[in-house]
Design a protein around this motif. Structure first.
Motif, PDB file in Angstrom:
ATOM      1  N   GLY A  16       0.770  -1.237   0.000  1.00  0.00           N
ATOM      2  CA  GLY A  16       0.000   0.000   0.000  1.00  0.00           C
ATOM      3  C   GLY A  16       0.797   1.279   0.000  1.00  0.00           C
ATOM      4  N   LEU A  17       2.112   1.212   0.091  1.00  0.00           N
ATOM      5  CA  LEU A  17       2.919   2.411   0.201  1.00  0.00           C
ATOM      6  C   LEU A  17       3.837   2.559  -1.004  1.00  0.00           C
ATOM      7  CD1 LEU A  17       3.743   1.974   3.972  1.00  0.00           C
ATOM      8  CD2 LEU A  17       1.841   3.168   2.928  1.00  0.00           C
ATOM      9  N   LYS A  18       4.751   3.505  -0.939  1.00  0.00           N
ATOM     10  CA  LYS A  18       5.657   3.754  -2.056  1.00  0.00           C
ATOM     11  C   LYS A  18       6.548   2.558  -2.344  1.00  0.00           C
ATOM     12  CE  LYS A  18       5.962   8.773  -1.471  1.00  0.00           C
ATOM     13  NZ  LYS A  18       6.859   9.916  -1.166  1.00  0.00           N
ATOM     14  N   GLU A  19       6.928   1.849  -1.285  1.00  0.00           N
ATOM     15  CA  GLU A  19       7.802   0.705  -1.434  1.00  0.00           C
ATOM     16  C   GLU A  19       7.132  -0.526  -0.813  1.00  0.00           C
ATOM     17  OE1 GLU A  19      11.459   1.670   0.451  1.00  0.00           O
ATOM     18  OE2 GLU A  19      11.974   3.266  -0.950  1.00  0.00           O
ATOM     19  N   LYS A  20       7.606  -1.702  -1.198  1.00  0.00           N
ATOM     20  CA  LYS A  20       7.123  -2.924  -0.566  1.00  0.00           C
ATOM     21  C   LYS A  20       7.660  -2.983   0.863  1.00  0.00           C
ATOM     22  CE  LYS A  20       6.854  -5.719  -4.777  1.00  0.00           C
ATOM     23  NZ  LYS A  20       7.375  -6.938  -5.460  1.00  0.00           N
ATOM     24  N   ASN A  21       6.814  -3.399   1.780  1.00  0.00           N
ATOM     25  CA  ASN A  21       7.219  -3.543   3.171  1.00  0.00           C
ATOM     26  C   ASN A  21       6.668  -4.855   3.712  1.00  0.00           C
ATOM     27  OD1 ASN A  21       8.439  -0.803   4.279  1.00  0.00           O
ATOM     28  ND2 ASN A  21       6.817  -0.281   2.843  1.00  0.00           N
ATOM     29  N   VAL A  22       7.383  -5.414   4.672  1.00  0.00           N
ATOM     30  CA  VAL A  22       6.939  -6.651   5.308  1.00  0.00           C
ATOM     31  C   VAL A  22       6.419  -6.341   6.705  1.00  0.00           C
ATOM     32  CG1 VAL A  22       7.689  -8.851   6.261  1.00  0.00           C
ATOM     33  CG2 VAL A  22       8.434  -8.171   3.992  1.00  0.00           C
ATOM     34  N   VAL A  23       5.195  -6.781   6.987  1.00  0.00           N
ATOM     35  CA  VAL A  23       4.608  -6.677   8.323  1.00  0.00           C
ATOM     36  C   VAL A  23       4.660  -8.071   8.933  1.00  0.00           C
ATOM     37  CG1 VAL A  23       2.542  -6.106   9.652  1.00  0.00           C
ATOM     38  CG2 VAL A  23       3.089  -4.819   7.566  1.00  0.00           C
ATOM     39  N   ILE A  24       5.174  -8.170  10.153  1.00  0.00           N
ATOM     40  CA  ILE A  24       5.320  -9.477  10.780  1.00  0.00           C
ATOM     41  C   ILE A  24       4.448  -9.583  12.027  1.00  0.00           C
ATOM     42  CG2 ILE A  24       7.594 -10.056   9.882  1.00  0.00           C
ATOM     43  CD1 ILE A  24       8.878  -8.934  12.314  1.00  0.00           C
ATOM     44  N   GLU A  25       3.937 -10.796  12.271  1.00  0.00           N
ATOM     45  CA  GLU A  25       3.130 -11.099  13.453  1.00  0.00           C
ATOM     46  C   GLU A  25       3.872 -12.097  14.324  1.00  0.00           C
ATOM     47  OE1 GLU A  25      -1.547 -10.768  12.079  1.00  0.00           O
ATOM     48  OE2 GLU A  25      -0.540 -12.708  12.065  1.00  0.00           O
ATOM     49  N   VAL A  26       3.687 -11.953  15.637  1.00  0.00           N
ATOM     50  CA  VAL A  26       4.280 -12.901  16.570  1.00  0.00           C
ATOM     51  C   VAL A  26       3.247 -13.231  17.634  1.00  0.00           C
ATOM     52  CG1 VAL A  26       5.278 -11.060  18.002  1.00  0.00           C
ATOM     53  CG2 VAL A  26       6.253 -13.352  18.089  1.00  0.00           C
ATOM     54  N   GLY A  27       3.213 -14.490  18.055  1.00  0.00           N
ATOM     55  CA  GLY A  27       2.229 -14.867  19.054  1.00  0.00           C
ATOM     56  C   GLY A  27       2.472 -16.258  19.600  1.00  0.00           C
ATOM     57  N   ALA A  28       1.466 -16.776  20.323  1.00  0.00           N
ATOM     58  CA  ALA A  28       1.533 -18.091  20.947  1.00  0.00           C
ATOM     59  C   ALA A  28       0.577 -19.031  20.235  1.00  0.00           C
ATOM     60  CB  ALA A  28       1.171 -18.002  22.432  1.00  0.00           C
ATOM     61  N   GLN A  29       1.026 -20.262  20.056  1.00  0.00           N
ATOM     62  CA  GLN A  29       0.251 -21.263  19.333  1.00  0.00           C
ATOM     63  C   GLN A  29       0.047 -22.494  20.223  1.00  0.00           C
ATOM     64  OE1 GLN A  29       0.532 -23.148  14.819  1.00  0.00           O
ATOM     65  NE2 GLN A  29       2.367 -22.337  15.782  1.00  0.00           N
ATOM     66  N   TYR A  30      -1.191 -23.007  20.237  1.00  0.00           N
ATOM     67  CA  TYR A  30      -1.511 -24.173  21.056  1.00  0.00           C
ATOM     68  C   TYR A  30      -2.232 -25.205  20.166  1.00  0.00           C
ATOM     69  CZ  TYR A  30      -0.511 -20.910  24.831  1.00  0.00           C
ATOM     70  OH  TYR A  30       0.097 -19.997  25.650  1.00  0.00           O
ATOM     71  N   PRO A  31      -1.493 -26.094  19.533  1.00  0.00           N
ATOM     72  CA  PRO A  31      -2.114 -27.093  18.653  1.00  0.00           C
ATOM     73  C   PRO A  31      -2.942 -28.098  19.452  1.00  0.00           C
ATOM     74  CG  PRO A  31       0.253 -26.846  18.208  1.00  0.00           C
ATOM     75  CD  PRO A  31      -0.022 -26.167  19.506  1.00  0.00           C
ATOM     76  N   ASN A  32      -4.097 -28.464  18.894  1.00  0.00           N
ATOM     77  CA  ASN A  32      -4.967 -29.500  19.475  1.00  0.00           C
ATOM     78  C   ASN A  32      -5.257 -29.258  20.957  1.00  0.00           C
ATOM     79  OD1 ASN A  32      -5.153 -31.042  17.027  1.00  0.00           O
ATOM     80  ND2 ASN A  32      -3.048 -31.715  17.415  1.00  0.00           N
ATOM     81  N   PHE A  33      -5.668 -28.042  21.257  1.00  0.00           N
ATOM     82  CA  PHE A  33      -6.045 -27.685  22.621  1.00  0.00           C
ATOM     83  C   PHE A  33      -7.474 -28.162  22.881  1.00  0.00           C
ATOM     84  CE2 PHE A  33      -8.255 -24.264  25.108  1.00  0.00           C
ATOM     85  CZ  PHE A  33      -7.827 -24.689  26.350  1.00  0.00           C
ATOM     86  N   MET A  34      -7.646 -29.009  23.913  1.00  0.00           N
ATOM     87  CA  MET A  34      -8.959 -29.576  24.205  1.00  0.00           C
ATOM     88  C   MET A  34      -9.523 -28.997  25.491  1.00  0.00           C
ATOM     89  SD  MET A  34     -10.274 -33.555  24.529  1.00  0.00           S
ATOM     90  CE  MET A  34      -9.694 -33.799  26.209  1.00  0.00           C
ATOM     91  N   LEU A  35     -10.784 -28.635  25.421  1.00  0.00           N
ATOM     92  CA  LEU A  35     -11.500 -28.097  26.572  1.00  0.00           C
ATOM     93  C   LEU A  35     -12.619 -29.077  26.905  1.00  0.00           C
ATOM     94  CD1 LEU A  35     -11.387 -25.472  28.287  1.00  0.00           C
ATOM     95  CD2 LEU A  35     -13.163 -24.545  26.789  1.00  0.00           C
ATOM     96  N   GLY A  36     -12.495 -29.725  28.060  1.00  0.00           N
ATOM     97  CA  GLY A  36     -13.449 -30.759  28.442  1.00  0.00           C
ATOM     98  C   GLY A  36     -14.844 -30.216  28.691  1.00  0.00           C
ATOM     99  N   PRO A  37     -15.835 -31.103  28.837  1.00  0.00           N
ATOM    100  CA  PRO A  37     -17.218 -30.679  29.087  1.00  0.00           C
ATOM    101  C   PRO A  37     -17.322 -29.821  30.348  1.00  0.00           C
ATOM    102  CG  PRO A  37     -17.122 -33.025  28.566  1.00  0.00           C
ATOM    103  CD  PRO A  37     -15.706 -32.568  28.750  1.00  0.00           C
ATOM    104  N   GLY A  38     -17.850 -28.620  30.194  1.00  0.00           N
ATOM    105  CA  GLY A  38     -18.009 -27.720  31.327  1.00  0.00           C
ATOM    106  C   GLY A  38     -16.709 -27.215  31.920  1.00  0.00           C
TER     107      GLY A  38
END
Length: 306
Positions: free
Chosen positions: A264-286
């Motif tokens: 979107g600007l005059k030059e190409k720019n890279v925007v980076i995201e960082v965060g936490a990942q929890y694969p196959n997170f299970m939440l039991g009944p209730g």
């Protein structure tokens, strides 16, 4: 024409002034930036405020603006730091990737908002509590509560709590993400072009390995940016020339990282995201389960970063 030693020295000094003089003058606000206004996110963000209702936590150092329906920080504003024209405060606008800081989502599923059950800010504008009832793609409902506390020295605490609203069936989130936020190169926030962007991601793994990942626009930068498989980390963050975003938690987490090429600007720019990942997170009944995070959004001041 002959040139003596003094002439050569004078010419060399003039060349140095031409090369570095304008950036230095620009940094101190001595050079108008009208021609470069369109590269500043601060200008764009000031003219594209989030749709109401929105909520704000603030102190003397920073302000966090939230979009309740999406459960995210839309922008992080620093009143004590101005862009190159001295017209707008530096604003780490979080809408470039469409995700937002401290948003919570399942990368393998889509959630729909059923209703907002709680939406309140304390009298001192330091704590914001948001509870939303959400529905997964398979029709399971759960309550997601996010509580943000704005601290000193650019720190923000966030507790994320999941509660399974169904007492009879478990819910499995195949790729749960808590997004710490995104960061663009410094020029996109300030309008001040810098010679060395210094835009990268930093990670400390649970094995004690430090990763320094460059976030450039070249193909080789893209190939070297992603860590496969993503490691377990103590903390992870992104930094540009002068500002940083850092994320840590009460327990180690799997690294989440993403990279967007912004045109979107005059030059190409890279925007980076960082965060936490929890694969196959299970939440039991209730069942109910919480995650505690601490983030740093602010200038690269060593005493604060420690």
């Amino acid at each position: 024409m002959k040139f003596d030693k003094e002439t050569f020295v004078f010419i060399a000094i003039c060349i140095v002034i031409l090369i570095v003089g304008k950036p230095i003058a620009r940094h101190f606000g001595l050079v108008p930036q009208v021609a470069e206004r369109d590269v500043s996110i601060a200008v764009w963000a000031a003219e594209n405020k989030p749709a109401e209702p929105y909520r704000v936590l603030k102190n003397d150092q920073m302000a966090l603006t939230f979009e309740p329906e999406k459960g995210k920080i839309d922008r992080i504003t620093f009143p004590n730091y101005l862009n190159s024209t001295r017209e707008y405060p530096i604003d780490l606008y979080q809408g470039l990737t469409g995700v937002g800081a401290f948003s919570v989502f399942d990368a393998a599923d889509s959630w729909e908002l059923v209703k907002i059950e709680a939406d309140r800010i304390d009298d001192e504008q330091k704590t914001y509590t948001l509870s939303r009832r959400l529905c997964t793609g398979s029709g399971s409902e759960f309550v997601l509560t996010q509580e943000w506390k704005l601290g000193e020295n650019y720190q923000t605490d966030c507790k994320v709590t999941f509660r399974n609203a169904d007492a009879g069936s478990p819910i499995v989130f195949r790729n749960l993400i808590v997004n710490g936020g995104d960061l663009a190169p410094w020029a996109m926030y300030s309008g001040d072009m810098v010679r060395i962007p210094s835009h990268r991601m930093d990670v400390l793994t649970t094995a004690g390995k430090y990763l320094d990942l460059k976030a450039g626009v070249k193909k080789e930068d893209e190939a070297g940016f992603f860590v496969v498989p993503p490691p377990q980390v103590e903390w992870a963050g992104a930094g540009n020339k002068y500002f940083a975003t850092l994320l840590t938690a009460d327990k180690p987490f799997t690294l989440y990282q993403n990279r967007f090429l912004y045109h979107g600007l005059k030059e190409k720019n890279v925007v980076i995201e960082v965060g936490a990942q929890y694969p196959n997170f299970m939440l039991g009944p209730g069942a109910e389960q919480s995650f505690d995070f601490r983030a740093y959004y602010g200038p690269k001041v060593i005493s604060f970063l420690k």
